[in-house]
Design a protein around this motif. Sequence first.
Motif, short mmCIF file in Angstrom:
data_model
loop_
_atom_site.label_atom_id
_atom_site.label_comp_id
_atom_site.label_asym_id
_atom_site.label_seq_id
_atom_site.Cartn_x
_atom_site.Cartn_y
_atom_site.Cartn_z
N VAL A 299 0.93 -1.06 -0.17
CA VAL A 299 0.05 -0.08 0.61
C VAL A 299 0.75 1.28 0.28
O VAL A 299 0.18 2.35 -0.76
CB VAL A 299 -1.09 -0.09 1.26
CG1 VAL A 299 -1.62 1.24 1.52
CG2 VAL A 299 -1.75 -1.28 1.16
N LEU A 300 1.73 1.37 0.68
CA LEU A 300 2.50 2.37 1.18
C LEU A 300 3.64 2.70 -0.40
O LEU A 300 3.50 3.39 -1.06
CB LEU A 300 3.91 2.04 2.03
CG LEU A 300 2.92 2.23 3.92
CD1 LEU A 300 3.97 2.06 4.38
CD2 LEU A 300 2.97 3.87 3.74
N LYS B 2 0.42 3.58 -2.92
CA LYS B 2 -0.68 4.69 -2.56
C LYS B 2 -0.42 5.81 -4.31
O LYS B 2 -2.52 6.12 -3.78
CB LYS B 2 0.31 5.59 -1.57
CG LYS B 2 -0.94 6.70 -0.93
CD LYS B 2 -0.14 7.81 -0.17
CE LYS B 2 -1.02 8.55 0.66
NZ LYS B 2 -0.03 9.34 1.79
#
Length: 129
Positions: free
Chosen positions: A8-9, A12
């Motif tokens: 996710v990071l 993003k």
Amino acid sequence: MRKAIQYVLNNKEGLMEFTNDAIIPHDNTSCERSIRPFVVIRNRCKFSVSVHGAQASAMIYSLVISCIENKQNPYMYFTHLFENLPKLDLTNKEELRKYLPYSQELPSYIRTLSKSEIKAILNEAKSQV
């Protein structure tokens, strides 16, 4: 869990893209709704008497759905196919491609008319009388 958070990071910007553009839907409900009839028929084909019968049913239904998605009238499309396919060399893939539901070379009478197109035709016919 660590891999999921790192994913996710790392992604993003791509994952948040739908917040930047109102045209991008935030869910896939419309997609799921459009494929639902196909999934229902696929599940019904599991109970066909033979494998060949199930495959034939799935192929015909796929053509019907393709007609609908390409704004073609399935009845008129199959009528056109049954009239013309016996005259064709079925080994010529380029010639057969002209008869697929998305082909631009299909006759215009196969196309499904919208309500506004039907109204325009009726109004034109009334004005000619």
